[in-house]
Scaffold this motif. Structure first.
Motif, mmCIF file in Angstrom:
data_model
loop_
_atom_site.group_PDB
_atom_site.id
_atom_site.type_symbol
_atom_site.label_atom_id
_atom_site.label_comp_id
_atom_site.label_asym_id
_atom_site.label_seq_id
_atom_site.Cartn_x
_atom_site.Cartn_y
_atom_site.Cartn_z
ATOM 1 N N ARG A 1 0.849 -1.188 0.000
ATOM 2 C CA ARG A 1 0.000 0.000 0.000
ATOM 3 C C ARG A 1 0.887 1.241 0.000
ATOM 4 N NH1 ARG A 1 -2.976 -3.350 -1.063
ATOM 5 N NH2 ARG A 1 -4.959 -3.989 -0.096
ATOM 6 N N PHE A 2 0.405 2.305 -0.639
ATOM 7 C CA PHE A 2 1.090 3.591 -0.530
ATOM 8 C C PHE A 2 0.056 4.681 -0.331
ATOM 9 C CE2 PHE A 2 0.149 3.020 -4.990
ATOM 10 C CZ PHE A 2 -0.214 4.278 -5.446
ATOM 11 N N ASP A 3 0.432 5.682 0.427
ATOM 12 C CA ASP A 3 -0.463 6.791 0.759
ATOM 13 C C ASP A 3 0.298 8.080 0.493
ATOM 14 O OD1 ASP A 3 -1.889 8.845 2.061
ATOM 15 O OD2 ASP A 3 -2.748 7.426 3.501
ATOM 16 N N LYS A 4 -0.129 8.786 -0.578
ATOM 17 C CA LYS A 4 0.583 10.009 -0.959
ATOM 18 C C LYS A 4 0.417 11.104 0.072
ATOM 19 C CE LYS A 4 0.586 9.268 -5.954
ATOM 20 N NZ LYS A 4 0.293 9.850 -7.280
ATOM 21 N N THR A 5 -0.748 11.134 0.741
ATOM 22 C CA THR A 5 -0.991 12.177 1.732
ATOM 23 C C THR A 5 -0.123 11.967 2.968
ATOM 24 O OG1 THR A 5 -3.272 12.399 0.965
ATOM 25 C CG2 THR A 5 -2.740 13.325 3.135
ATOM 26 N N ALA A 6 -0.136 10.729 3.477
ATOM 27 C CA ALA A 6 0.656 10.418 4.666
ATOM 28 C C ALA A 6 2.123 10.161 4.331
ATOM 29 C CB ALA A 6 0.072 9.197 5.377
ATOM 30 N N ARG A 7 2.427 10.040 3.011
ATOM 31 C CA ARG A 7 3.779 9.758 2.525
ATOM 32 C C ARG A 7 4.319 8.454 3.127
ATOM 33 N NH1 ARG A 7 6.273 13.112 -0.332
ATOM 34 N NH2 ARG A 7 8.338 12.304 0.266
ATOM 35 N N THR A 8 3.530 7.400 3.026
ATOM 36 C CA THR A 8 3.934 6.105 3.563
ATOM 37 C C THR A 8 3.833 5.014 2.507
ATOM 38 O OG1 THR A 8 1.692 5.597 4.348
ATOM 39 C CG2 THR A 8 3.199 6.664 5.912
ATOM 40 N N VAL A 9 4.691 4.034 2.636
ATOM 41 C CA VAL A 9 4.597 2.776 1.888
ATOM 42 C C VAL A 9 4.527 1.672 2.928
ATOM 43 C CG1 VAL A 9 5.764 1.156 0.351
ATOM 44 C CG2 VAL A 9 5.848 3.609 -0.128
ATOM 45 N N TRP B 1 6.913 -1.632 16.881
ATOM 46 C CA TRP B 1 8.331 -1.222 16.928
ATOM 47 C C TRP B 1 8.446 0.034 16.097
ATOM 48 C CZ3 TRP B 1 12.072 -0.210 13.338
ATOM 49 C CH2 TRP B 1 13.420 -0.307 13.713
ATOM 50 N N ASP B 2 9.157 1.024 16.587
ATOM 51 C CA ASP B 2 9.222 2.296 15.880
ATOM 52 C C ASP B 2 10.605 2.913 16.069
ATOM 53 O OD1 ASP B 2 7.299 4.514 14.628
ATOM 54 O OD2 ASP B 2 8.698 5.514 15.994
ATOM 55 N N SER B 3 11.168 3.451 14.990
ATOM 56 C CA SER B 3 12.490 4.067 15.101
ATOM 57 C C SER B 3 12.683 5.082 13.980
ATOM 58 C CB SER B 3 13.593 3.021 15.029
ATOM 59 O OG SER B 3 14.873 3.628 15.089
ATOM 60 N N VAL B 4 13.458 6.117 14.283
ATOM 61 C CA VAL B 4 13.839 7.095 13.261
ATOM 62 C C VAL B 4 15.245 6.802 12.736
ATOM 63 C CG1 VAL B 4 12.341 8.903 14.159
ATOM 64 C CG2 VAL B 4 14.695 8.706 15.024
ATOM 65 N N VAL C 1 10.546 4.299 10.520
ATOM 66 C CA VAL C 1 9.974 2.992 10.176
ATOM 67 C C VAL C 1 9.183 2.484 11.368
ATOM 68 C CG1 VAL C 1 10.460 0.603 9.519
ATOM 69 C CG2 VAL C 1 11.873 2.457 8.597
ATOM 70 N N THR C 2 7.948 2.025 11.084
ATOM 71 C CA THR C 2 7.093 1.443 12.116
ATOM 72 C C THR C 2 6.770 0.009 11.732
ATOM 73 O OG1 THR C 2 6.089 3.595 12.582
ATOM 74 C CG2 THR C 2 4.912 1.641 13.363
ATOM 75 N N VAL C 3 6.923 -0.897 12.666
ATOM 76 C CA VAL C 3 6.582 -2.309 12.454
ATOM 77 C C VAL C 3 5.495 -2.688 13.457
ATOM 78 C CG1 VAL C 3 7.418 -4.687 12.453
ATOM 79 C CG2 VAL C 3 8.916 -2.837 11.658
ATOM 80 N N ILE C 4 4.389 -3.198 12.954
ATOM 81 C CA ILE C 4 3.310 -3.679 13.814
ATOM 82 C C ILE C 4 3.137 -5.168 13.516
ATOM 83 C CG2 ILE C 4 0.876 -3.429 14.457
ATOM 84 C CD1 ILE C 4 1.096 -0.576 13.161
ATOM 85 N N THR C 5 3.305 -5.992 14.526
ATOM 86 C CA THR C 5 3.346 -7.429 14.279
ATOM 87 C C THR C 5 2.695 -8.215 15.406
ATOM 88 O OG1 THR C 5 4.838 -9.287 13.769
ATOM 89 C CG2 THR C 5 5.648 -7.649 15.340
ATOM 90 N N ASP D 1 3.049 -5.751 9.602
ATOM 91 C CA ASP D 1 2.950 -4.571 8.743
ATOM 92 C C ASP D 1 4.215 -3.743 8.945
ATOM 93 O OD1 ASP D 1 0.317 -5.356 8.191
ATOM 94 O OD2 ASP D 1 -0.472 -4.177 9.865
ATOM 95 N N VAL D 2 4.918 -3.469 7.873
ATOM 96 C CA VAL D 2 6.087 -2.589 7.929
ATOM 97 C C VAL D 2 5.708 -1.289 7.234
ATOM 98 C CG1 VAL D 2 8.514 -2.282 7.338
ATOM 99 C CG2 VAL D 2 7.650 -4.564 7.879
ATOM 100 N N VAL D 3 5.693 -0.216 7.987
ATOM 101 C CA VAL D 3 5.268 1.087 7.468
ATOM 102 C C VAL D 3 6.489 1.992 7.343
ATOM 103 C CG1 VAL D 3 3.711 3.046 7.767
ATOM 104 C CG2 VAL D 3 3.065 0.787 8.670
ATOM 105 N N LEU D 4 6.760 2.432 6.105
ATOM 106 C CA LEU D 4 7.891 3.322 5.852
ATOM 107 C C LEU D 4 7.370 4.743 5.684
ATOM 108 C CD1 LEU D 4 9.905 1.259 3.200
ATOM 109 C CD2 LEU D 4 9.867 1.003 5.682
ATOM 110 N N HIS D 5 7.865 5.648 6.495
ATOM 111 C CA HIS D 5 7.538 7.065 6.375
ATOM 112 C C HIS D 5 8.650 7.697 5.524
ATOM 113 C CE1 HIS D 5 4.562 6.636 9.686
ATOM 114 N NE2 HIS D 5 5.421 5.711 10.093
ATOM 115 N N LEU D 6 8.318 7.970 4.275
ATOM 116 C CA LEU D 6 9.346 8.323 3.300
ATOM 117 C C LEU D 6 9.946 9.699 3.536
ATOM 118 C CD1 LEU D 6 7.844 6.944 -0.030
ATOM 119 C CD2 LEU D 6 9.339 5.801 1.614
ATOM 120 N N ARG D 7 11.201 9.826 3.156
ATOM 121 C CA ARG D 7 11.884 11.105 3.211
ATOM 122 C C ARG D 7 11.257 12.062 2.187
ATOM 123 N NH1 ARG D 7 16.442 10.311 6.135
ATOM 124 N NH2 ARG D 7 17.088 8.127 6.375
ATOM 125 N N SER D 8 11.532 13.313 2.355
ATOM 126 C CA SER D 8 10.900 14.328 1.511
ATOM 127 C C SER D 8 11.306 14.229 0.045
ATOM 128 C CB SER D 8 11.238 15.729 2.040
ATOM 129 O OG SER D 8 12.649 15.922 2.068
#
Length: 643
Positions: free
Chosen positions: A71-79, A157-160, A140-144, A178-185
Motif C-alpha cells: 500500500r502507498f499513501d501520498k498524503t501520509a507519505r507512507t509505503v 516497533w518504531d524508530s527514526v 519505520v514502524t513495524v506492527i506485528t 505490517d512494515v510502514v515506511l515514512h518516506l523522506r521528503s
C-alpha cells in the motif's frame, strides 16, 4: 489501535547504529532494494507459518489464504508492506530488529569497500536487509503479532534510525506483520504505483505467494455515454486489489520458459545475495522417486563459509509446500555453499528432521543432488575454465573436504581439485591431477607433492632441489586441510601420491644406475661424519644419513613415510591438541662446503654447535621454529665471529 503498557525505549547495538548511519548517508546507489528485501522477508514469514502449521493447524486461525499486500499513501507519505505470515512476539522483535546476528556483524563492516555500488550488494548477504528501509525512510514502524498469540499481545516497533527504538504492546486483530515506511521528503518516486509495480515485477515475480496492490484506473461513468451527451454523474471508485506476480513456484516451471533474469532474481531471493550466481542447475527427476532441484553456485563465498555448523543453503519443499530451511540432510557439509530448493513429490508433508535422517527417499534425493552438483562443476571445469577458476578461488578449500567425507564420489571430486605447482609460477591454483599426469616424465611412477603453510615456503623448500634439477613437477599444497586430504586420497589414476619430504626418496627410473650406486656408497664413505652429527644431536633426530634430495642446501629434515608431516603437526599444535613428538631423520649433503668443513673440525664443542645450527636451519626452512631461538642466534653469532 490501542497502545498498552510495557512501552520501552531501547538502544540499538553499536553495530546497528553504525549500519543505520551507513544506510542513511552512504548507500544510495540502489535505493529500490528496500522493497525487494521487505517482500522477501514477508515471503519467508509465510513459509515459516506453513511449516509450523503442519503440526499446529490452529495457527492459521481460519485465515489460510496467505499473501503480501503493498500500500502507498501520498498524503501520509507512507509505503506499507503487509503479510499474514508467522509474525513476531515482543522478544523476537527486540532480538531481530534491535540487533544484527553476532556471527555476521564484524564481517559485514570488514567487507565494506567505500564504493556505494559494491557496498549496497552486501546488505542482503549479511542478513541486514530490513535496515535498508532507512535508505528511503526517515521513520519505520513495524506492527506485528505472532501466530497463536492474542490480539493484545501484538507489538509495535518504531524508530527514526538513530540511536534508539521504541517497543510497545498494541492490539492487532490479525496475525502477521505490517512494515510502514515514512518516506523522506525527496523520495516521491516510491509514492507512484507504477514505480512500485516496476520494482516488484523486476525483483519479486518469482515469489510463490500473491503480492497484491490496489488497481489504478480512470474513473468510470454511470450510464451509456451517447454522442453529444454529458455523463449524468461520476461513480465513486472502490479500490480493488490485483495480484501483480505470477505466484507460480519458479522451480516447477520448465527451463525453456524461464529467462536468465528470472533465475537470477530467484537466486538472490533464496540466497540473500545481490550478485548473480556463478552457475545453476535446474532438473526434474522421475523414477523411483520424483523430485525437482533448482540449485545455484554463488559467485563468491558467504562470510560464514568456514562455520560448518552454520548452514542455510537448501530449502526443502514437498509438493510446493515449504517444509524447512537448512535441510542439512539433502546436501553434504562440503557442498554447504550450494543454495536453492529441492521439492519432493513423495515425502510426507509432516516429515521432521528426525525422519529426514532415516528416510531412504531422502538418501536417494541427496545422492542424486550431489551427483548433479558435481556434474555441474565438472562441466564448468571443462567448458568454462575462467568461471571454474573463480569458483575454485572461493570454494576450493571447502570442496576438498569431500575427499574426506564422501567416499562414493572421491574420484569425481579428485578430478576437480586444483593446485599450485612448480610447473608454472602462476598466481592462481590451476593445476589438476590430470594436467600433472599429462606432463609426467618418462619413467615417472608417482605424483610428487610438498606441503607447507605458505606458498613461499613450499616454493623454497630444500626438498625440491633434486626435482628442479631433473625438471620433475611437484605439486605445492598450502591449504590447512591438504594433509588430511592426501591421507585419504592416497593415489590418483593408479598413481601413488608421494611426499617429497617423507621417507627415503626413491625416484625409480628417474634416477640413473650410477646415481643409485653413488648414493649407496655415500653413507659408508661418510660414516664417521654421520655418526658424529648423530651423537651431537642426540634425541633430536631418529637418524642422520646422506641425501639424494639436496643439490645446494647443506641439510634437510625428513619425516617417516607414514608419519605426520611437519605442516600437520604445526596445525594440530595451533589448535591446542597434544601431539606426540616425532623425531625426524636429518639428511645431509656431504658435498656442501659446510659439511666438508665440519669433517675437518677437531673441536667437539664447535662441531656440536655446527650440527645444531644445521638442524635448526633445516627446521626453519620448512616453516618450523628452533626449540631455543636464543641459543640458535648465539651459535650463529659465535660462528660469524670465529670465521
Amino acid at each position: 489501535m490501542t497502545v498498552h503498557a510495557q512501552k520501552e525505549t531501547l538502544g540499538f547495538e553499536a553495530e546497528v547504529r553504525q549500519l543505520l548511519d551507513l544506510m542513511i548517508h552512504s548507500l544510495y546507489s540502489n535505493k529500490e532494494i528496500f522493497l525487494r528485501e521487505l517482500v522477501s522477508n514477508a515471503s519467508d514469514a509465510m513459509d515459516k507459518l506453513r511449516f509450523e502449521a503442519l503440526s499446529n493447524e490452529e495457527l492459521y486461525d481460519k485465515d489460510t489464504e496467505l499473501g503480501i499486500k503493498i500500500r502507498f499513501d501520498k498524503t501520509a507519505r507512507t509505503v506499507t508492506v503487509s503479510d499474514n505470515g508467522i509474525g513476531m512476539s515482543r522478544s523476537e522483535v527486540i532480538d531481530q530488529l534491535g540487533t544484527i546476528a553476532k556471527s555476521g556483524t564484524r564481517q559485514f563492516f570488514d567487507s565494506l569497500t567505500g564504493d556505494q555500488a559494491k557496498d549496497s550488494k552486501l546488505i542482503g548477504q549479511f542478513g541486514v536487509g530490513f535496515y535498508s528501509s532507512f535508505i528511503v525512510a526517515d521513520r519505520v514502524t513495524v506492527i506485528t503479532r505472532r501466530a497463536g498469540l492474542k490480539p493484545e499481545e501484538a507489538v509495535r516497533w518504531d524508530s527514526v534510525g538513530e540511536g534508539e527504538y521504541n517497543v510497545a504492546n498494541v492490539e492487532k486483530f490479525s496475525r502477521g506483520t505490517d512494515v510502514v515506511l515514512h518516506l523522506r521528503s525527496d523520495e516521491d518516486e516510491f509514492l507512484e504505483g507504477s514505480r512500485l509495480r516496476g520494482i516488484l515485477s523486476k525483483y519479486s515475480d518469482h515469489i510463490s505467494f500473491p503480492i497484491s496492490m490496489q488497481k489504478e484506473a480512470a474513473p468510470k461513468m454511470i450510464g451509456a455515454e451517447e454522442e453529444g451527451e454529458e455523463p449524468e454523474q461520476e461513480q465513486e471508485i472502490v479500490p480493488e486489489d490485483e495480484v501483480i506476480n505470477s505466484t507460480t513456484a519458479l522451480w516447477m516451471r520448465s527451463r525453456g520458459e524461464l529467462t536468465d533474469e528470472e533465475y537470477n532474481e530467484f537466486y538472490k531471493h533464496v540466497a540473500h545475495d545481490f550478485e548473480p550466481p556463478l552457475a545453476r542447475l535446474h532438473s526434474h527427476v522421475e523414477g523411483t522417486f520424483e523430485y525437482t532441484v533448482l540449485l545455484f553456485v554463488p559467485s563468491r563465498a558467504p562470510f560464514d563459509l568456514w562455520d560448518r555448523q552454520n548452514r542455510h543453503g537448501i530449502k526443502l519443499y514437498v509438493r510446493r509446500v515449504f517444509i524447512m530451511d537448512d535441510a542439512q540432510d539433502l546436501m553434504p557439509t562440503y557442498l554447504r555453499f550450494v543454495r536453492g530448493v529441492i521439492d519432493s513429490s513423495d515425502l510426507p508433508l509432516n516429515i521432521s528432521r528426525e525422519i529426514l535422517q532415516q528416510n531412504k527417499q531422502v538418501e536417494s534425493i541427496r545422492n542424486g543432488a550431489v551427483k548433479k552438483v558435481l556434474g555441474l562443476l565438472e562441466d564448468m571445469a571443462k567448458n568454462e575454465p575462467e568461471n571454474y577458476a573463480k569458483f575454485w578461488k572461493e570454494f576450493g578449500g571447502t570442496l576438498k573436504e569431500g575427499i574426506i567425507e564422501d567416499h562414493k564420489n572421491r574420484e569425481t571430486i579428485a578430478k576437480l581439485l586444483r593446485f599450485w605447482s612448480t610447473h608454472a609460477d602462476s598466481g592462481e591454483k590451476t593445476v589438476s591431477f590430470d594436467d600433472y599426469i599429462s606432463r609426467m616424465k618418462e619413467g615417472q611412477e608417482a605424483i610428487y607433492y610438498v606441503t607447507a603453510n605458505k606458498l613461499a615456503l613450499a616454493k623454497s623448500s630444500p626438498h625440491l632441489e633434486i626435482f628442479r634439477k631433473k625438471e620433475v613437477e611437484v605439486l605445492l599444497l598450502t591449504d590447512e586441510i591438504d594433509d588430511w586430504v592426501i591421507t585419504h586420497l592416497m593415489d590418483y589414476d593408479k598413481k601413488p601420491l608421494r611426499s617429497v619430504a617423507k621417507g627415503a626418496l626413491d625416484l625409480g627410473k628417474l634416477e640413473g644406475e650410477e646415481e643409485k650406486e653413488d648414493a649407496k656408497k655415500a653413507d659408508d664413505e661418510h660414516k664417521d661424519l654421520l655418526t658424529r652429527i648423530k651423537d651431537a644431536l642426540g634425541e633430536k633426530v631418529k637418524e642422520v644419513r646422506t641425501t639424494n634430495r639436496l643439490t645446494t642446501s647443506p641439510a634437510c629434515l625428513v619425516a617417516d613415510e607414514h608419519s605426520m608431516g611437519r605442516h600437520m603437526e604445526q596445525l594440530l599444535k595451533s589448535t591446542g591438541q597434544v601431539v606426540p613428538t616425532m623425531r625426524p631423520t636429518m639428511e645431509v649433503n656431504p658435498e656442501h662446503p659446510i659439511l666438508q668443513k665440519m669433517g675437518q673440525e677437531t673441536v667437539e664443542s664447535r662441531f656440536s654447535d655446527w650440527s645444531r645450527i644445521l638442524f635448526d636451519e633445516a627446521m626453519l626452512a620448512e616453516g618450523g621454529q628452533p626449540e631455543d631461538p636464543a641459543a640458535f642466534v648465539r651459535r650463529i653469532n659465535e660462528m660469524l665471529v670465529a670465521s
